[in-house]
Scaffold this motif. Sequence first.
Motif, PDB file in Angstrom:
ATOM      1  N   THR A 231     108.421  75.509  38.580  1.00 20.21           N
ATOM      2  CA  THR A 231     109.737  74.971  38.297  1.00 20.21           C
ATOM      3  C   THR A 231     109.923  73.713  39.128  1.00 20.21           C
ATOM      4  N   GLY A 234     108.140  68.863  37.013  1.00 15.83           N
ATOM      5  CA  GLY A 234     108.280  67.696  36.154  1.00 15.83           C
ATOM      6  C   GLY A 234     107.764  67.880  34.732  1.00 15.83           C
ATOM      7  N   THR A 236     109.571  68.859  32.134  1.00 17.24           N
ATOM      8  CA  THR A 236     110.541  68.301  31.197  1.00 17.24           C
ATOM      9  C   THR A 236     110.349  66.791  31.054  1.00 17.24           C
ATOM     10  N   ARG A 592     113.952  72.968  46.510  1.00 14.32           N
ATOM     11  CA  ARG A 592     113.750  71.794  45.676  1.00 14.32           C
ATOM     12  C   ARG A 592     114.403  70.606  46.351  1.00 14.32           C
TER      13      ARG A 592
HETATM   14  P1  ADP Z   1     110.422  71.221  35.265  1.00 18.90           P
HETATM   15  O1  ADP Z   1     110.737  70.958  33.844  1.00 18.90           O
HETATM   16  O2  ADP Z   1     108.953  71.425  35.511  1.00 18.90           O
HETATM   17  O3  ADP Z   1     111.258  72.278  35.909  1.00 18.90           O
HETATM   18  P2  ADP Z   1     111.699  68.668  35.684  1.00 18.90           P
HETATM   19  O4  ADP Z   1     111.062  67.757  34.709  1.00 18.90           O
HETATM   20  O5  ADP Z   1     113.031  69.224  35.334  1.00 18.90           O
HETATM   21  O6  ADP Z   1     110.724  69.877  36.069  1.00 18.90           O
HETATM   22  O7  ADP Z   1     111.758  67.934  37.073  1.00 18.90           O
HETATM   23  C1  ADP Z   1     112.397  68.487  38.214  1.00 18.90           C
HETATM   24  C2  ADP Z   1     113.170  67.408  38.942  1.00 18.90           C
HETATM   25  O8  ADP Z   1     112.264  66.411  39.419  1.00 18.90           O
HETATM   26  C3  ADP Z   1     114.148  66.700  38.054  1.00 18.90           C
HETATM   27  O9  ADP Z   1     115.306  66.424  38.789  1.00 18.90           O
HETATM   28  C4  ADP Z   1     113.426  65.422  37.664  1.00 18.90           C
HETATM   29  O10 ADP Z   1     114.318  64.381  37.393  1.00 18.90           O
HETATM   30  C5  ADP Z   1     112.584  65.146  38.883  1.00 18.90           C
HETATM   31  N1  ADP Z   1     111.343  64.462  38.527  1.00 18.90           N
HETATM   32  C6  ADP Z   1     110.493  64.772  37.532  1.00 18.90           C
HETATM   33  N2  ADP Z   1     109.443  63.929  37.497  1.00 18.90           N
HETATM   34  C7  ADP Z   1     109.645  63.038  38.502  1.00 18.90           C
HETATM   35  C8  ADP Z   1     108.918  61.894  39.008  1.00 18.90           C
HETATM   36  N3  ADP Z   1     107.777  61.510  38.440  1.00 18.90           N
HETATM   37  N4  ADP Z   1     109.437  61.233  40.049  1.00 18.90           N
HETATM   38  C9  ADP Z   1     110.594  61.638  40.614  1.00 18.90           C
HETATM   39  N5  ADP Z   1     111.320  62.670  40.210  1.00 18.90           N
HETATM   40  C10 ADP Z   1     110.869  63.382  39.164  1.00 18.90           C
END
Ligand code: ADP
Length: 736
Positions: A231, A234, A236, A592
């Motif tokens: 979780t 990243g 999503t 987180r």
């Molecule tokens: P998951 O879907 O695996 O739970 P998310 O895509 O929701 O993860 O990402 C978790 C958090 O990290 C979110 O707040 C997102 O905006 C941030 N995030 C994702 N990828 C990056 C990145 N490359 N750099 C900085 N922040 C990121």
Amino acid sequence: MNNMPRSYQVFSFALPLPIYHSFDYKVDQDIDAQPGQRFVLPFANGKKLGLLVSAVDNSRYDLNRLKNIETQLDSAPLLSKHLMQLARWLADYYCQPLGEVTFLFMPRYCRKLRSMKTTRVQIWSALECEQATLDSLQQKAPRQFQLMLALKQNPDGLNAAALKAVQANWHAQIKVLQKKGLVIAQHKENLPPIPEVMQTGPVLTRQQQKICETIAPTLHDFHVHLIQGVTGSGKTEVYVQLMQQVLAQGRQVIYLVPEIGLTPQLIKRIQQRLTYTVVSSHSAQTDFKRYQSWDQFRRGVAQVLIGTRSALFSDASGLGLMIIDEEHDASYRQQDGVRYHARDVAIKRAQMLGIPVIMGSATPSLESLQNLNKPHYHFHELRQRPNQSAPPKIELLDIANTPLTGGCSPRLLQAIDKHLSLQGQVLLFLNRRGYAPVVMCHDCGWQASCYQCDARMTLHQSVNKLICHHCGYSMQLPQQCPDCGEPNIKHYGIGTQQLEQFLQQRFSEYKTIRIDRDSVQGAEGIEHRLEPVQRGEPCILVGTQMLAKGHDYPHITLVGILDADQALFSSFYRAAERLVQTVLQVSGRAGRAGKTGQALLQTRFVNHPLMQNLCVQSYTDLARDMLQERKLLGFPPFARVVTLLVDALQLDDALQRLQLLVKPIQASSVFASVKMVGPIPALMTRRVGRYRAQLSVMSDQIRPIRILLQELMPFIIKQKNTQKSRLVIEVDPLDL
Ligand code: ADP
Ligand code: ZN
Ligand code: ZN
């Protein structure tokens, strides 16, 4: 006078009945009848809705004896050829009646005897006219003039509600203006707005970038990509990147999420990143709203559909990608009515269309991991969170000889104290709602159990009631023991309500927020309750499974899992998998956004190998061990299972009905390649007043199972379902 004999065609119709055959009716040759259209059909002494499935050879019938359809409801097919094909596949693979399956494919709004309503809204706008015309209106028809002015001020037009706000009796006046050629009425799409300013996403990490680059060249064919990542790693963001590519090619995306994972938060987040229209579909919406999303998506005016399980059945003008988030989640399996697994049907649909599927999970199902051996399956891993914060290691708290207060050990309470005082948030997971799970007489040992299920009743103290969580039956908490009459009724064990009450007293300076089915209704309800959590205030979050899904809680620093021991001794063969998934999903909520997290797991069995492994192994290792064990035991995913489940008024009836199928199974040409278990009473034999028995057939290959089912179906179809006993078939059931 026309004495020419009328000519007819005969068609088969699917009706929403738990019956395995379709129904034939004749249709006037003049009618343009096509598969996928809905018709009103005479049925018994009334009418029923039927969906045309195919043409039938006329010569088989004496047409005079065949009933005529009553009316045609749709001029164009409601279900496309592709969806009809998928429905047939689903009905066939899962051995479910085609009628019920096709109705599952329609939005509920269309399952009624009515023609389709447009999902667009009517708006009125002013046409160009001379100033003199307006001047004359102003003098002669001031009310019409008032409406004209309002319309001129709103060049995009006004809908009925807006016009009514201008003038109570607007309708008659507008009609006159339309006649005069000054106003025009039009239908306009009623779409959620696309934000004017898009949010730019973060710069992808190298891992994310690599996954996107690997998947991008496969977007035009059938491929199944599984992304494993904790979780917050990243995933999503990866979906969003790839969605953008598919959308830019003018194709559409279906994005599936588990039942409780669909939040306004997620829809907003996705919409803010895409210059395409995002609509959603879930059970908290009205029938019309769901129908509207479905209709907008199938006409292609919406390009992204985010929804729960059944969103998978939405037609599309050009589907290009399916995303299945949290693919391991059990809510993708439909447990009543038509039984199917949304993940597996989505993959089948993608295969039929030649499009890719992207699945994600921190804890992929063992099925999906095993499927990686197949062609077209690809594995990707996100090992790190973008902000480098690692998910916490799990620490075991030995509670074997420890007094608990409110279900918490002294060490857990100390940890809660510490994290709150450091302004952290705490999440406590207890998968048992209610106040106390056991209510007993201290004198004679009487236990409160449900009169219609083999289950204990749970005490819900706020309403002073005992409630059965299986059938919903409730009764007042008795003052005296129903058996011995002594007033010594005691409750044992702890549910989320009791935990909440205890925490409110123990940590009274902080808010305690409970999230479970009793405290929250629908996604909006959760959002509302979680406001203090989102604001980052130090607080305690208490809840069931509901907490483990979808939500983003960036300020949680401590996760406590109160009681997971039950799973260690469960007869449910997936219990270990569920335990591991839940513990990792829940503990993954801690730490987180750069904060260090701590995850504590209370157990009476610190030496149990599974508990030990949870602390030191990665999910990949744990999953490998669990797969090994399944292989040894010959359980799924190394075996395919079909369970025939009967529920009846008497246990004997249920067992006997299954017994009638034993001979045909033994006589099957493939009997040597299958293993038969049963008929036996189901684990929970009595449920909602009915007795349940089951007969399972397993094999390490799908082929003998398919052949056996084909041979068995005539026998199953011959047995009629009645109130006295009902049989359902479960293909690939989650349980045994
Ligand atoms: P998951 O879907 O695996 O739970 P998310 O895509 O929701 O993860 O990402 C978790 C958090 O990290 C979110 O707040 C997102 O905006 C941030 N995030 C994702 N990828 C990056 C990145 N490359 N750099 C900085 N922040 C990121
Ligand atoms: Zn008693
Ligand atoms: Zn019950």
